[in-house]
Design a protein around this motif. Sequence first.
Motif, PDB file in Angstrom:
ATOM      1  N   ARG A 248       0.838  -1.054   0.184  1.00  0.00           N
ATOM      2  CA  ARG A 248       0.513  -0.167  -0.001  1.00  0.00           C
ATOM      3  C   ARG A 248       1.032   1.062   0.164  1.00  0.00           C
ATOM      4  NH1 ARG A 248      -1.519   3.880   2.880  1.00  0.00           N
ATOM      5  NH2 ARG A 248      -0.313   2.721   4.348  1.00  0.00           N
ATOM      6  N   LEU A 249       1.967   1.055   0.606  1.00  0.00           N
ATOM      7  CA  LEU A 249       3.129   2.457   1.082  1.00  0.00           C
ATOM      8  C   LEU A 249       3.421   3.288  -0.200  1.00  0.00           C
ATOM      9  CD1 LEU A 249       4.097   1.758   4.657  1.00  0.00           C
ATOM     10  CD2 LEU A 249       2.651   3.585   3.575  1.00  0.00           C
ATOM     11  N   ARG A 250       3.812   1.315  -0.948  1.00  0.00           N
ATOM     12  CA  ARG A 250       4.401   1.789  -2.155  1.00  0.00           C
ATOM     13  C   ARG A 250       3.157   2.448  -3.258  1.00  0.00           C
ATOM     14  NH1 ARG A 250       9.794   1.237  -1.814  1.00  0.00           N
ATOM     15  NH2 ARG A 250      10.500  -0.982  -1.305  1.00  0.00           N
ATOM     16  N   GLU A 251       2.475   1.979  -3.363  1.00  0.00           N
ATOM     17  CA  GLU A 251       1.382   2.392  -4.391  1.00  0.00           C
ATOM     18  C   GLU A 251       0.832   3.688  -4.253  1.00  0.00           C
ATOM     19  OE1 GLU A 251      -2.125   0.400  -3.783  1.00  0.00           O
ATOM     20  OE2 GLU A 251      -0.976  -1.998  -5.204  1.00  0.00           O
ATOM     21  N   GLU A 252       1.177   4.162  -2.353  1.00  0.00           N
ATOM     22  CA  GLU A 252       0.683   5.097  -2.433  1.00  0.00           C
ATOM     23  C   GLU A 252       2.133   7.056  -3.473  1.00  0.00           C
ATOM     24  OE1 GLU A 252      -0.196   6.720   1.348  1.00  0.00           O
ATOM     25  OE2 GLU A 252      -1.880   5.682   1.669  1.00  0.00           O
ATOM     26  N   GLU A 253       3.719   5.712  -2.921  1.00  0.00           N
ATOM     27  CA  GLU A 253       4.510   6.409  -3.657  1.00  0.00           C
ATOM     28  C   GLU A 253       4.650   7.305  -4.967  1.00  0.00           C
ATOM     29  OE1 GLU A 253       9.157   6.114  -2.913  1.00  0.00           O
ATOM     30  OE2 GLU A 253       8.037   4.136  -3.523  1.00  0.00           O
ATOM     31  N   LEU A 254       4.199   6.071  -5.571  1.00  0.00           N
ATOM     32  CA  LEU A 254       4.453   6.207  -7.283  1.00  0.00           C
ATOM     33  C   LEU A 254       3.378   6.659  -7.767  1.00  0.00           C
ATOM     34  CD1 LEU A 254       3.729   2.655  -7.923  1.00  0.00           C
ATOM     35  CD2 LEU A 254       6.157   3.784  -8.825  1.00  0.00           C
ATOM     36  N   ARG A 255       1.981   7.024  -6.314  1.00  0.00           N
ATOM     37  CA  ARG A 255       0.828   8.232  -7.020  1.00  0.00           C
ATOM     38  C   ARG A 255       1.645   9.682  -6.834  1.00  0.00           C
ATOM     39  NH1 ARG A 255      -2.214   4.496  -5.166  1.00  0.00           N
ATOM     40  NH2 ARG A 255      -2.643   5.113  -2.756  1.00  0.00           N
ATOM     41  N   GLU A 256       2.512   9.520  -5.628  1.00  0.00           N
ATOM     42  CA  GLU A 256       3.179  11.282  -5.063  1.00  0.00           C
ATOM     43  C   GLU A 256       4.105  11.363  -6.142  1.00  0.00           C
ATOM     44  OE1 GLU A 256       3.642  14.940  -3.389  1.00  0.00           O
ATOM     45  OE2 GLU A 256       1.649  12.806  -3.574  1.00  0.00           O
ATOM     46  N   GLU A 257       4.696  10.087  -7.039  1.00  0.00           N
ATOM     47  CA  GLU A 257       5.913  10.436  -7.545  1.00  0.00           C
ATOM     48  C   GLU A 257       4.987  10.388  -9.160  1.00  0.00           C
ATOM     49  OE1 GLU A 257       8.058   6.598  -7.659  1.00  0.00           O
ATOM     50  OE2 GLU A 257       9.623   7.749  -5.949  1.00  0.00           O
ATOM     51  N   HIS A 258       3.911  10.240  -9.310  1.00  0.00           N
ATOM     52  CA  HIS A 258       3.579  10.763 -11.239  1.00  0.00           C
ATOM     53  C   HIS A 258       2.620  11.855 -10.439  1.00  0.00           C
ATOM     54  CE1 HIS A 258       1.235  10.245 -14.952  1.00  0.00           C
ATOM     55  NE2 HIS A 258       0.582  10.778 -13.518  1.00  0.00           N
ATOM     56  N   ARG A 259       2.409  11.911  -9.781  1.00  0.00           N
ATOM     57  CA  ARG A 259       1.879  13.686  -9.019  1.00  0.00           C
ATOM     58  C   ARG A 259       2.968  15.094  -9.260  1.00  0.00           C
ATOM     59  NH1 ARG A 259       1.654  17.803  -5.602  1.00  0.00           N
ATOM     60  NH2 ARG A 259       2.962  16.795  -4.327  1.00  0.00           N
ATOM     61  N   ILE A 260       3.693  14.378  -8.700  1.00  0.00           N
ATOM     62  CA  ILE A 260       5.107  15.140  -8.902  1.00  0.00           C
ATOM     63  C   ILE A 260       5.309  15.274  -9.899  1.00  0.00           C
ATOM     64  CG2 ILE A 260       7.275  15.570  -8.004  1.00  0.00           C
ATOM     65  CD1 ILE A 260       7.064  14.402  -5.204  1.00  0.00           C
ATOM     66  N   LEU A 261       5.968  14.476 -10.563  1.00  0.00           N
ATOM     67  CA  LEU A 261       6.766  14.386 -12.289  1.00  0.00           C
ATOM     68  C   LEU A 261       5.650  15.447 -12.977  1.00  0.00           C
ATOM     69  CD1 LEU A 261       7.327  11.086 -13.284  1.00  0.00           C
ATOM     70  CD2 LEU A 261       8.821  13.204 -12.536  1.00  0.00           C
ATOM     71  N   ARG A 262       3.879  15.299 -13.068  1.00  0.00           N
ATOM     72  CA  ARG A 262       2.906  15.609 -13.915  1.00  0.00           C
ATOM     73  C   ARG A 262       2.909  18.097 -13.572  1.00  0.00           C
ATOM     74  NH1 ARG A 262      -1.180  12.999 -12.412  1.00  0.00           N
ATOM     75  NH2 ARG A 262      -2.143  14.645 -10.578  1.00  0.00           N
ATOM     76  N   GLU A 263       3.080  17.745 -12.375  1.00  0.00           N
ATOM     77  CA  GLU A 263       3.470  18.981 -11.794  1.00  0.00           C
ATOM     78  C   GLU A 263       4.890  19.663 -12.400  1.00  0.00           C
ATOM     79  OE1 GLU A 263       4.445  20.811  -8.109  1.00  0.00           O
ATOM     80  OE2 GLU A 263       2.564  20.504  -7.726  1.00  0.00           O
ATOM     81  N   ILE A 264       5.632  19.467 -12.629  1.00  0.00           N
ATOM     82  CA  ILE A 264       7.522  19.329 -13.028  1.00  0.00           C
ATOM     83  C   ILE A 264       6.751  19.338 -14.751  1.00  0.00           C
ATOM     84  CG2 ILE A 264       9.721  18.825 -13.724  1.00  0.00           C
ATOM     85  CD1 ILE A 264       9.862  18.040 -10.903  1.00  0.00           C
ATOM     86  N   THR A 265       6.426  18.705 -14.993  1.00  0.00           N
ATOM     87  CA  THR A 265       5.964  19.079 -16.334  1.00  0.00           C
ATOM     88  C   THR A 265       4.969  19.622 -16.905  1.00  0.00           C
ATOM     89  OG1 THR A 265       6.317  16.770 -17.252  1.00  0.00           O
ATOM     90  CG2 THR A 265       4.884  18.132 -18.584  1.00  0.00           C
ATOM     91  N   SER A 266       3.641  20.336 -16.557  1.00  0.00           N
ATOM     92  CA  SER A 266       3.214  21.648 -16.226  1.00  0.00           C
ATOM     93  C   SER A 266       3.868  23.105 -16.195  1.00  0.00           C
ATOM     94  CB  SER A 266       2.100  21.058 -15.568  1.00  0.00           C
ATOM     95  OG  SER A 266       1.084  22.768 -15.680  1.00  0.00           O
TER      96      SER A 266
END
Length: 806
Positions: A248-266
């Motif tokens: 569960r923690l790993r999945e939350e980490e992946l979601r947070e990483e994807h959110r950060i990458l999406r924000e940086i890309t924007s």
Amino acid sequence: MRNASADLLEFESLRELLGQYVGSPQGREELRKISPQVNRVWLEEVHALTAEAIDYLKDASRPQTTARGTATRLRFSDLADLQPVSQKLRIEGAVLEGKEIFDLLALADRAMQARSLLVSVRERYPRLASKALSLGELHPLIQDLSGKILPDGSLSDEASPSLHRLRRAIERQKKAIQESLERFVRAHRDDGVLQEDFITLRNERFVVPVVQGQQGRVQGVIHGSSASGHTLFLEPLETIHLNNEMVRLREEELREEHRILREITSRLRRQAPELTTAIGVMGELDLLFAKASFALDFDCAPPRFASEQSPVLKLEAARHPLLENVLRKQGKTVVPVSFTLDASRRTLLLSGPNTGGKTVTLKTVGLLALMAQSGIPVPARAAEFPVFDQVLADLGDNQSIAESLSSFSAHIRRIREMLSIVTSESLVLLDELGRATDPEEGGALGVAILEHFRQWRAFTLASTHLLALKLYGATCEGVANASMGFNRETLEPTYVLRIGVPGESAGLEIASRLGMPPDLIARARAAMTSRERDLVELLSRLQLRIEEFEAEKAALEHQRLQLAEREKQLAGEWERKEKLKLRELEQRLDAAIEKFTQQSRETLESMQQAALSRKALESAERKVNRVIRELRQEFHQVMAGTTNRGNTSVPSTGTLTEGCRVRLKNVREPARVRRLLGSDRLEVEAGFVKMQVCLEDVLEVLPPSQEPSRLPANVSFQSEGPKWDVSYRELNVIGKRAEEALEEVDRFLDQAIMASVDRVRIVHGHGMGVLKRAIGDLLSKHPHVAKHYPASPGEGGSAATIAELK
């Protein structure tokens, strides 16, 4: 520009050679775009920019300092190919990978470094600075995203507070799982259940290896087996809930990483234009400095472009870069070529021995023309080209079995194409014109082809062995012969291009040097007609005379240089001796002045001991200093005249008239002529002095003065001289303080002397007698006063003092 001959001239090989100096994918992309251009303004600007880059690299190679404005070599290596990333960034909703973001930020950071370095030297390199200023401001973006992406593309723990919290939780969960499994391993270490004593991962879950067949003795979930099947990987029952929490923690980490990458890309997408510009400009700068490095390595020069009204094709010490690159690896050098063609002579016919360098010369001219119009410096000491609209070349043997073309057919087909598209702005290169057919017919055809290109006024270079073409070059206006040198002693070509005479082919000599049997060479000579032998002999003698002339010319040039060097040495030696003589005279002058100064100082001291007034001492000291100064000035004037003896111009000898200004011998200041006294004397006025001089003492007549004469800075002039009333000639100081009265009396006495007054009266009154005594003391010591005494009762009695002046 039409570029049909680029393959024949090996332009792609030149591109590969230049590519060795390019450091980044962006620079290689710009190199791929290089092609010859016809825009004169663009060509002049790009070569001026390249010249600045060459100077910048020279400056950067010197010892470095930390001061701002110092040229520093730019780095373009280690940059990733960001063209796909730039395209992906344009797609709305697309998210960049961590590695792509890191590479993009690395290029942005390198671009800002280049911008800062080039802008700091804008005074010396304005074009480079202007190119750097086209880079947008990316520092805020770099600062905002700095440290969030690691070099491997992963997100750092500090990318966001949530990511930091999740990763700390994962570490704690991992530690709890390991402790649980370690307890399990310790519990079953000796019961034969475990295959090995370690913890591993299967399907992202922590497991332990157990022996096949023993899994029933423990509770848990099997997640796989080894390749041999002897080992099963078991997740113990008591660890399952811990692993679930880890997942569960790993999945939350992946979601947070994807959110950060999406924000940086924007964030990057908002500055996509600046980033795209940075990618392009860094590629342009990489290629620019690659051309500069190539120019320094191959001793290249930015070419000039002649005007359309006065076209010139000029090469000075030009070399083929590909040939030079090959020979350099063998420790050899290229023999450069030099020639000039202009509007009055546009055709050059090359002849000479086989393997003598004719084809290389043609390729050198063609390739350097393509390089110049592609914005690449050319390997030459100097180069000037017209702006060609196309380079037309027929080089080598174009024989094709597949197309049923013989050498002659391929040769004619290629020339036919050239004849149909040639213009007055074309460069035409023809190798072995009229080859592969009967020499007489080939020569006639070659003359007709050259005449066609000449009438089009195209710049044409052709190589030949045919006599008809050599005669055409010698007799036709606007056509010049040239020959490649041949050493008859060694029977080897010298590769030296000589303008003005045709060259001998020396085919039999070359064949003999290459190992052809002597008897065959002899039979070949015997088979030649007397006319052919005579022509060969004539060309041989002509070649020999040319070599003798060149040797004599070189010897004369050597002698001229020796004489010039000797003249320079003699001039330097004479100057050195003159300087030594002047230094000796100056030393003697200094010694004399020192002696005079010492004696004057002793005299002044004795005068001071004799109780003379302070003003008299100061006056004497000023006179001493003035004498010393005038002595020095006169010395330097004499020395200047001595040094410049033989080079001085004749002084002006204008007409002497009353009122004109003249310079006199041994008089520093100009004088004015008051009147002429006969034919050999005149009366002049120099300052306050009037005198009569001989005409031979006049050095020159000066032009009329436009400005009033200037006095020294420490001298003032009072326009009105002292005025004396003949009845009184007196000074009244009643009511003044002693110090003020003494100063006024001193000035009064100076004015009296200048007015040639011999007796004055000073009225001081009775009072307490202080003023009377002070004035009496001053008059007793004053150098202008012969004697003084109280006035008679009729002149004021004891209230006044009479002073008789010297």
